[in-house]
Design a protein around this motif. Structure first.
Motif, PDB file in Angstrom:
ATOM      1  N   LEU A  50      67.795  81.848  13.207  1.00 25.83           N
ATOM      2  CA  LEU A  50      66.300  81.704  12.811  1.00 25.83           C
ATOM      3  C   LEU A  50      65.923  83.089  12.122  1.00 25.83           C
ATOM      4  CD1 LEU A  50      63.451  80.577  13.270  1.00 25.83           C
ATOM      5  CD2 LEU A  50      63.260  81.456  15.643  1.00 25.83           C
ATOM      6  N   ALA A  51      66.575  83.818  12.285  1.00 24.20           N
ATOM      7  CA  ALA A  51      67.068  84.903  11.478  1.00 24.20           C
ATOM      8  C   ALA A  51      67.325  85.185  10.095  1.00 24.20           C
ATOM      9  CB  ALA A  51      67.494  86.735  12.135  1.00 24.20           C
ATOM     10  N   THR A  52      68.698  84.494   9.586  1.00 25.08           N
ATOM     11  CA  THR A  52      68.682  83.868   8.653  1.00 25.08           C
ATOM     12  C   THR A  52      67.166  83.762   7.891  1.00 25.08           C
ATOM     13  OG1 THR A  52      71.142  84.118   9.168  1.00 25.08           O
ATOM     14  CG2 THR A  52      70.460  82.627   6.834  1.00 25.08           C
ATOM     15  N   LEU A  53      66.848  82.164   8.234  1.00 25.52           N
ATOM     16  CA  LEU A  53      65.989  81.180   7.676  1.00 25.52           C
ATOM     17  C   LEU A  53      64.643  82.443   7.214  1.00 25.52           C
ATOM     18  CD1 LEU A  53      66.499  78.307  10.470  1.00 25.52           C
ATOM     19  CD2 LEU A  53      66.992  78.465   7.696  1.00 25.52           C
ATOM     20  N   TYR A  54      64.560  83.398   8.201  1.00 23.68           N
ATOM     21  CA  TYR A  54      63.296  84.634   8.169  1.00 23.68           C
ATOM     22  C   TYR A  54      63.392  85.137   6.884  1.00 23.68           C
ATOM     23  CZ  TYR A  54      60.781  83.741  12.909  1.00 23.68           C
ATOM     24  OH  TYR A  54      60.603  82.904  13.411  1.00 23.68           O
TER      25      TYR A  54
END
Length: 515
Positions: free
Chosen positions: A88-92
């Motif tokens: 999710l951090a990467t998607l952000y």
């Protein structure tokens, strides 16, 4: 300005004081990441795998449903699925969920660090090196990578192992010579299933080195064979560079007198090229059944009609086709106590005396200080699903046991686990493994028993075993022919467990369908 002030707060995980990176450390102890991370919620893992499948590299980026991918990944992250938190951090960072961006990604990684996730320390090192949400600082980056490796993260081990596998020190260029530690890190990384570590490890195996990096002698038949097996294992575990190197070695090596393969074999080279290209397109691919379609010499190659996808699919792992879950008492309940029929509940180590749920999951009220009859009565009330920050339903005394709200309530967290009666069903995201029908006769063997039937075999440890998350993985499957010994997992120094606890299970007995 607010973000700059936020960065200076000393107690934030990003500002953790760590020992400086020591490239000349005298030793390194292999720690297994799977033993350090908290257990994964089964429902959250299903969402995580669904999100992985939707992020299909075979589709154009603009055709992927990133709204759904973010939604599923966030649902899993809300239940403390640590891989989902980092994804999710990467998607952000990729701007898949505006306005969430750098600072929100940084906060997610810090949450994972507070949970003791080794991979989160590795990610924080990358953020410092690339100035993501923090001021760029290579010294801090290496300190975080070192801590991640010490905690068991295979990616950090592989990165630092490569940095310390040089023939001399050159700090300005970022490499050093510490061959014993480099080798230990790379071996530990590969043992945990991180394929890219094989590409750096094979080099240390092929050319024997002294501790200071100097070449210690010529290649030997045994060092060549070990290097070849390491590269082949790397291909199984998703190492694209390993597949490319072997394709070159089998077709046209730079030095015929110094090649690590036993002979030129263009047919083998062609198959490694196909797998190399597939891994370049999708780095999540793994090929645990590689020996089924591309065994090392002297084993003969099975016939192949040249269809690339057929070769790729045959080399993938397998997963049993899911059966329709049967209704359970929990699946008949309404409201927050309803539970999907595919799952059961298992108490975790997490408890809280707060009045709100610290994270999303199933929680049950307990009263440790109350008499046994009241504790028994509370236990009869099934756990309920609460969202992060949602107020718990405060329990009240039953009429015959007291009056008012029960004091001293402690909420016990429950994980969802698969409602499959302990069946051997390794899971992978759709597209990363082949679904197969269960074999008619379920064969099970001990670790030290010769293989009774040719096929794809899955190693399995009991659900209560501390190493089950490291061993019960689809990428540990092996294509084993009848009469062969099963791969040794228990005495390589990385997984010291009693082999009597391990069993191998036949998942697929079909012959290669390559023509």
């Amino acid at each position: 300005m607010a973000h700059d002030q936020y960065k200076t707060i000393k107690d934030l995980p990003r500002n953790k004081e760590l020992p400086l990176f020591d490239p000349h450390r005298p030793g390194f102890a292999c720690v297994i990441e799977a033993k350090k991370v908290p257990p994964v919620d089964a429902q959250a893992d299903a969402w995580f795998r669904e999100a992985q499948a939707l992020d299909d590299p075979d589709m154009w980026e603009e055709d992927r449903d990133y709204k759904k991918i973010v939604q599923l990944t966030r649902q899993a992250a809300d239940r403390r699925h640590w891989k989902a938190m980092l994804n999710l951090a990467t998607l952000y960072l990729e701007k898949r969920d505006p306005p969430n961006g750098e600072m929100e990604a940084l906060a997610l990684v810090e949450q994972a660090m507070q949970l003791g996730i080794p991979a989160a320390y590795d990610r924080m090192g990358t953020y410092y090196m690339n100035s993501v949400g923090v001021s760029g600082d290579a010294t801090k980056a290496f300190a975080f990578w070192q801590r991640a490796a010490e905690m068991g993260n295979p990616q950090a081990m592989a990165y630092l192992g490569d940095k310390m596998a040089a023939t001399w020190d050159n700090p300005s260029e970022g490499f050093w010579a510490n061959i014993p530690v480099a080798r230990k890190m790379l071996e530990c990384s590969l043992a945990q299933g991180y394929g890219p570590a094989a590409y750096d490890l094979y080099y240390l195996q092929a050319w024997p080195r002294a501790a200071d990096g100097k070449i210690a002698g010529p290649r030997t038949p045994s060092s060549r064979a070990l290097a070849l097996m390491t590269l082949h294992t790397g291909v199984k575990l998703g190492c694209s560079n390993c597949a490319l190197y072997l394709s070159v070695e089998f077709r046209k090596p730079d030095d015929l007198a110094d090649m690590i393969v036993p002979h030129i074999d263009k047919a083998r080279s062609e198959r490694y090229v196909v797998l190399h290209n597939a891994l370049n397109l999708n780095p999540l691919l793994l090929f645990p059944n590689l020996d089924k379609v591309l065994p090392l010499p002297p084993a003969p190659l099975p016939p192949w009609n040249g269809d690339k996808q057929t070769l790729i699919d045959a080399a993938k792992g397998v997963t049993p086709k899911p059966s329709e879950p049967q209704a359970s008492a929990a699946s008949q309940r309404q409201g927050r106590q309803h539970l999907n029929a595919a799952y059961d509940l298992l108490p975790s180590d997490d408890k809280t005396s707060a009045t709100e749920a610290p994270f999303t999951g199933y929680w049950q009220a307990t009263a440790p200080a109350e008499p046994a009859p009241l504790r028994t009565w509370l236990a009869q009330n099934p756990p309920g699903l609460y969202e992060t920050g949602e107020a718990f339903d405060r329990p009240w005394y039953p009429q015959d046991m007291g009056r008012g709200a029960i004091p001293g309530i402690v909420w016990q967290h429950f994980l969802t686990v698969r409602h499959n009666h302990g069946a051997v069903e390794p899971l992978a995201a759709t597209g990363l493994a082949r679904e197969v029908a269960p074999v008619e006769a379920h064969l099970t063997c001990g670790a030290n028993t010769p293989c009774p039937a040719t096929g794809t075999w899955q190693p399995w440890l009991p659900l209560e075993h501390p190493l089950r998350h490291a061993i019960n993985q689809p990428w540990r499957q092996a294509w084993v022919t009848a009469g062969q010994a099963f791969p040794t997992l228990h005495d390589n120094g990385h997984f010291p467990f009693d082999p009597a606890a391990l069993t191998w299970h036949l998942l697929d007995s079909a012959e290669p369908e390559l023509v």
